[in-house]
Design a protein around this motif. Structure first.
Motif, PDB file in Angstrom:
ATOM      1  N   THR A 168       1.247  -1.428   0.175  1.00 32.05           N
ATOM      2  CA  THR A 168      -0.025  -0.239   0.148  1.00 32.05           C
ATOM      3  C   THR A 168       1.073   1.270   0.025  1.00 32.05           C
ATOM      4  OG1 THR A 168       0.148   0.021   2.435  1.00 32.05           O
ATOM      5  CG2 THR A 168      -1.881  -1.371   1.194  1.00 32.05           C
ATOM      6  N   LYS A 169       1.901   0.951   0.660  1.00 31.77           N
ATOM      7  CA  LYS A 169       2.759   2.675   0.573  1.00 31.77           C
ATOM      8  C   LYS A 169       3.894   2.781  -0.863  1.00 31.77           C
ATOM      9  CE  LYS A 169       3.573   2.932   5.844  1.00 31.77           C
ATOM     10  NZ  LYS A 169       4.984   2.802   6.636  1.00 31.77           N
ATOM     11  N   SER A 170       3.753   1.654  -1.747  1.00 33.76           N
ATOM     12  CA  SER A 170       4.279   1.690  -2.432  1.00 33.76           C
ATOM     13  C   SER A 170       3.409   2.846  -3.976  1.00 33.76           C
ATOM     14  CB  SER A 170       4.974   0.474  -3.370  1.00 33.76           C
ATOM     15  OG  SER A 170       3.219   0.110  -3.883  1.00 33.76           O
ATOM     16  N   GLY A 171       2.891   2.473  -3.890  1.00 33.11           N
ATOM     17  CA  GLY A 171       1.601   3.916  -4.244  1.00 33.11           C
ATOM     18  C   GLY A 171       0.832   3.001  -5.286  1.00 33.11           C
ATOM     19  N   VAL A 172       0.553   1.881  -5.175  1.00 33.46           N
ATOM     20  CA  VAL A 172       0.186   1.120  -6.227  1.00 33.46           C
ATOM     21  C   VAL A 172      -1.352   1.324  -5.898  1.00 33.46           C
ATOM     22  CG1 VAL A 172      -0.539  -1.545  -7.081  1.00 33.46           C
ATOM     23  CG2 VAL A 172       2.100  -0.730  -6.389  1.00 33.46           C
ATOM     24  N   ARG A 173      -2.174   1.767  -7.161  1.00 30.96           N
ATOM     25  CA  ARG A 173      -3.958   1.613  -6.707  1.00 30.96           C
ATOM     26  C   ARG A 173      -4.413   0.252  -6.450  1.00 30.96           C
ATOM     27  NH1 ARG A 173      -5.977   5.046 -10.648  1.00 30.96           N
ATOM     28  NH2 ARG A 173      -8.224   4.563 -10.218  1.00 30.96           N
ATOM     29  N   LEU A 174      -4.527  -0.251  -5.180  1.00 27.86           N
ATOM     30  CA  LEU A 174      -5.478  -1.545  -5.017  1.00 27.86           C
ATOM     31  C   LEU A 174      -6.663  -1.553  -5.334  1.00 27.86           C
ATOM     32  CD1 LEU A 174      -3.591  -2.385  -1.932  1.00 27.86           C
ATOM     33  CD2 LEU A 174      -3.089  -3.421  -3.661  1.00 27.86           C
ATOM     34  N   SER A 175      -7.159  -2.673  -6.102  1.00 27.65           N
ATOM     35  CA  SER A 175      -8.722  -2.700  -6.217  1.00 27.65           C
ATOM     36  C   SER A 175      -9.900  -3.618  -5.419  1.00 27.65           C
ATOM     37  CB  SER A 175      -9.134  -2.548  -7.493  1.00 27.65           C
ATOM     38  OG  SER A 175      -8.665  -4.510  -7.807  1.00 27.65           O
ATOM     39  N   CYS A 176      -9.556  -4.519  -5.025  1.00 24.36           N
ATOM     40  CA  CYS A 176      -9.429  -5.103  -3.765  1.00 24.36           C
ATOM     41  C   CYS A 176      -8.127  -6.411  -3.103  1.00 24.36           C
ATOM     42  CB  CYS A 176     -10.640  -6.666  -4.303  1.00 24.36           C
ATOM     43  SG  CYS A 176     -10.195  -7.809  -5.115  1.00 24.36           S
ATOM     44  N   ILE A 177      -8.774  -6.219  -1.951  1.00 30.79           N
ATOM     45  CA  ILE A 177      -7.494  -7.276  -1.052  1.00 30.79           C
ATOM     46  C   ILE A 177      -8.402  -8.452  -0.743  1.00 30.79           C
ATOM     47  CG2 ILE A 177      -6.219  -7.247   0.961  1.00 30.79           C
ATOM     48  CD1 ILE A 177      -5.894  -4.424   1.458  1.00 30.79           C
ATOM     49  N   ARG A 178      -7.787  -9.577  -0.908  1.00 36.24           N
ATOM     50  CA  ARG A 178      -8.683 -10.650  -0.619  1.00 36.24           C
ATOM     51  C   ARG A 178      -7.835 -12.047  -0.115  1.00 36.24           C
ATOM     52  NH1 ARG A 178     -11.009 -13.026  -6.360  1.00 36.24           N
ATOM     53  NH2 ARG A 178     -11.837 -10.360  -5.966  1.00 36.24           N
ATOM     54  N   ASP A 179      -9.284 -12.853   1.186  1.00 32.07           N
ATOM     55  CA  ASP A 179      -7.459 -13.314   2.183  1.00 32.07           C
ATOM     56  C   ASP A 179      -8.121 -14.763   1.631  1.00 32.07           C
ATOM     57  OD1 ASP A 179      -6.368 -14.946   3.536  1.00 32.07           O
ATOM     58  OD2 ASP A 179      -7.509 -14.201   5.744  1.00 32.07           O
ATOM     59  N   VAL A 180      -7.396 -15.434   1.021  1.00 32.76           N
ATOM     60  CA  VAL A 180      -7.892 -17.037   0.557  1.00 32.76           C
ATOM     61  C   VAL A 180      -7.129 -18.314   0.601  1.00 32.76           C
ATOM     62  CG1 VAL A 180      -7.865 -15.887  -2.267  1.00 32.76           C
ATOM     63  CG2 VAL A 180      -5.530 -16.480  -1.191  1.00 32.76           C
ATOM     64  N   THR A 181      -6.511 -18.090   2.394  1.00 27.98           N
ATOM     65  CA  THR A 181      -6.339 -19.357   2.781  1.00 27.98           C
ATOM     66  C   THR A 181      -7.078 -20.150   2.740  1.00 27.98           C
ATOM     67  OG1 THR A 181      -5.333 -17.495   4.935  1.00 27.98           O
ATOM     68  CG2 THR A 181      -5.519 -19.657   5.323  1.00 27.98           C
ATOM     69  N   PRO A 182      -6.057 -21.303   2.606  1.00 23.89           N
ATOM     70  CA  PRO A 182      -7.502 -22.124   2.789  1.00 23.89           C
ATOM     71  C   PRO A 182      -8.039 -23.265   3.942  1.00 23.89           C
ATOM     72  CG  PRO A 182      -4.770 -23.187   2.211  1.00 23.89           C
ATOM     73  CD  PRO A 182      -5.223 -21.759   2.336  1.00 23.89           C
ATOM     74  N   MET A 183      -9.437 -22.758   4.000  1.00 21.64           N
ATOM     75  CA  MET A 183      -9.412 -23.037   5.636  1.00 21.64           C
ATOM     76  C   MET A 183     -10.383 -24.808   5.627  1.00 21.64           C
ATOM     77  SD  MET A 183      -9.342 -21.025   7.840  1.00 21.64           S
ATOM     78  CE  MET A 183      -9.817 -20.835   8.978  1.00 21.64           C
ATOM     79  N   PRO A 184      -9.833 -25.055   6.373  1.00 25.87           N
ATOM     80  CA  PRO A 184     -10.377 -27.123   6.730  1.00 25.87           C
ATOM     81  C   PRO A 184     -12.236 -26.687   7.051  1.00 25.87           C
ATOM     82  CG  PRO A 184      -9.076 -26.839   8.117  1.00 25.87           C
ATOM     83  CD  PRO A 184      -9.145 -25.490   7.564  1.00 25.87           C
ATOM     84  N   HIS A 185     -13.071 -27.515   5.946  1.00 22.81           N
ATOM     85  CA  HIS A 185     -14.829 -27.852   6.859  1.00 22.81           C
ATOM     86  C   HIS A 185     -14.681 -28.933   7.898  1.00 22.81           C
ATOM     87  CE1 HIS A 185     -15.653 -24.231   4.370  1.00 22.81           C
ATOM     88  NE2 HIS A 185     -15.072 -24.822   3.226  1.00 22.81           N
ATOM     89  N   ASN A 186     -14.017 -28.657   8.708  1.00 22.72           N
ATOM     90  CA  ASN A 186     -14.100 -29.988   9.259  1.00 22.72           C
ATOM     91  C   ASN A 186     -13.346 -30.835   8.751  1.00 22.72           C
ATOM     92  OD1 ASN A 186     -14.361 -29.814  11.924  1.00 22.72           O
ATOM     93  ND2 ASN A 186     -16.248 -30.665  11.949  1.00 22.72           N
ATOM     94  N   GLY A 187     -12.265 -31.125   8.288  1.00 15.88           N
ATOM     95  CA  GLY A 187     -11.009 -32.154   7.599  1.00 15.88           C
ATOM     96  C   GLY A 187     -10.935 -33.181   8.046  1.00 15.88           C
ATOM     97  N   CYS A 188      -9.220 -33.641   8.020  1.00 15.10           N
ATOM     98  CA  CYS A 188      -8.933 -34.322   8.485  1.00 15.10           C
ATOM     99  C   CYS A 188      -9.302 -35.073  10.262  1.00 15.10           C
ATOM    100  CB  CYS A 188      -7.402 -35.066   8.859  1.00 15.10           C
ATOM    101  SG  CYS A 188      -6.741 -34.036   7.286  1.00 15.10           S
ATOM    102  N   ARG A 189      -9.776 -36.401  10.426  1.00 13.51           N
ATOM    103  CA  ARG A 189      -9.762 -36.965  11.982  1.00 13.51           C
ATOM    104  C   ARG A 189      -8.715 -36.168  12.587  1.00 13.51           C
ATOM    105  NH1 ARG A 189     -12.736 -42.468  13.344  1.00 13.51           N
ATOM    106  NH2 ARG A 189     -12.133 -42.024  15.479  1.00 13.51           N
ATOM    107  N   PRO A 190      -8.549 -35.893  13.490  1.00 12.20           N
ATOM    108  CA  PRO A 190      -7.630 -35.913  14.237  1.00 12.20           C
ATOM    109  C   PRO A 190      -7.375 -36.982  15.194  1.00 12.20           C
ATOM    110  CG  PRO A 190      -9.798 -34.952  15.884  1.00 12.20           C
ATOM    111  CD  PRO A 190      -9.968 -35.242  14.224  1.00 12.20           C
ATOM    112  N   PRO A 191      -5.805 -36.827  15.509  1.00  9.66           N
ATOM    113  CA  PRO A 191      -5.670 -38.638  16.155  1.00  9.66           C
ATOM    114  C   PRO A 191      -6.057 -38.957  17.496  1.00  9.66           C
ATOM    115  CG  PRO A 191      -3.815 -36.593  16.534  1.00  9.66           C
ATOM    116  CD  PRO A 191      -4.369 -35.998  15.335  1.00  9.66           C
ATOM    117  N   LYS A 192      -6.317 -40.156  18.158  1.00 11.89           N
ATOM    118  CA  LYS A 192      -6.772 -40.521  18.843  1.00 11.89           C
ATOM    119  C   LYS A 192      -5.807 -39.242  20.185  1.00 11.89           C
ATOM    120  CE  LYS A 192      -4.499 -44.936  19.748  1.00 11.89           C
ATOM    121  NZ  LYS A 192      -4.558 -46.149  19.609  1.00 11.89           N
ATOM    122  N   LYS A 193      -6.854 -39.557  21.441  1.00  9.99           N
ATOM    123  CA  LYS A 193      -6.135 -38.979  22.699  1.00  9.99           C
ATOM    124  C   LYS A 193      -4.768 -39.718  23.297  1.00  9.99           C
ATOM    125  CE  LYS A 193      -8.725 -35.692  23.165  1.00  9.99           C
ATOM    126  NZ  LYS A 193      -8.907 -34.412  23.191  1.00  9.99           N
TER     127      LYS A 193
END
Length: 148
Positions: free
Chosen positions: A115-140
């Protein structure tokens, strides 16, 4: 990589044109574009910034490692800032979209540098992958206490 051809009559293997720890060619000069997409990938170990044109073809990329930072300093916010400045200065962007991925410490610093470099930004998008309760966790873990 091609094998070195030994000379006839000698027992030594001869290296032709191979050098250790030497960079064979310097980077090509990047294409100059006015509009593009800046992809910021901030992991816990490094920050990688890729500049693409609107069709998605890579124009230039830079990482904290290529900017000269080593080991744990690659994960610092300052390294992310320097990486972003290096990538944008080389390409000469005027308008851009920003796609941010990951949760590393260089993420916010890279965004601030863009933003400080002088580039005009049209949008900032967060594309971090989020699991929808993906892998099963290891047993306790069951800890057995020594009872005497």
């Amino acid at each position: 990589m091609a094998k070195a051809i030994p000379k006839i009559g000698s027992r030594k293997k001869v290296r032709i044109g191979l050098r250790r720890n030497a960079r064979f060619s310097l980077r090509k000069s990047a294409r100059r574009i006015t509009k593009g997409v800046i992809h910021v990938q901030a992991s816990f170990n490094n920050t990688i910034i890729t500049v693409t044109d609107p069709q998605g073809r890579v124009v230039f990329w830079s990482s904290a490692g290529t900017c000269g930072f080593k080991s744990s300093r690659k994960a610092s916010p300052y390294a992310g800032q320097r990486t972003a400045v290096d990538a944008i200065r080389t390409v000469g962007l005027q308008r851009a979209e920003v796609m941010v991925k990951g949760a590393g410490s260089g993420r916010d610093a890279a965004l601030r540098a863009i933003t400080k470099s002088g580039v005009r930004l049209s949008c900032i998008r967060d594309v971090t992958p989020m699991p929808h309760n993906g892998c099963r966790p290891p047993k306790k873990r069951r800890l057995v206490l020594n009872q005497e």
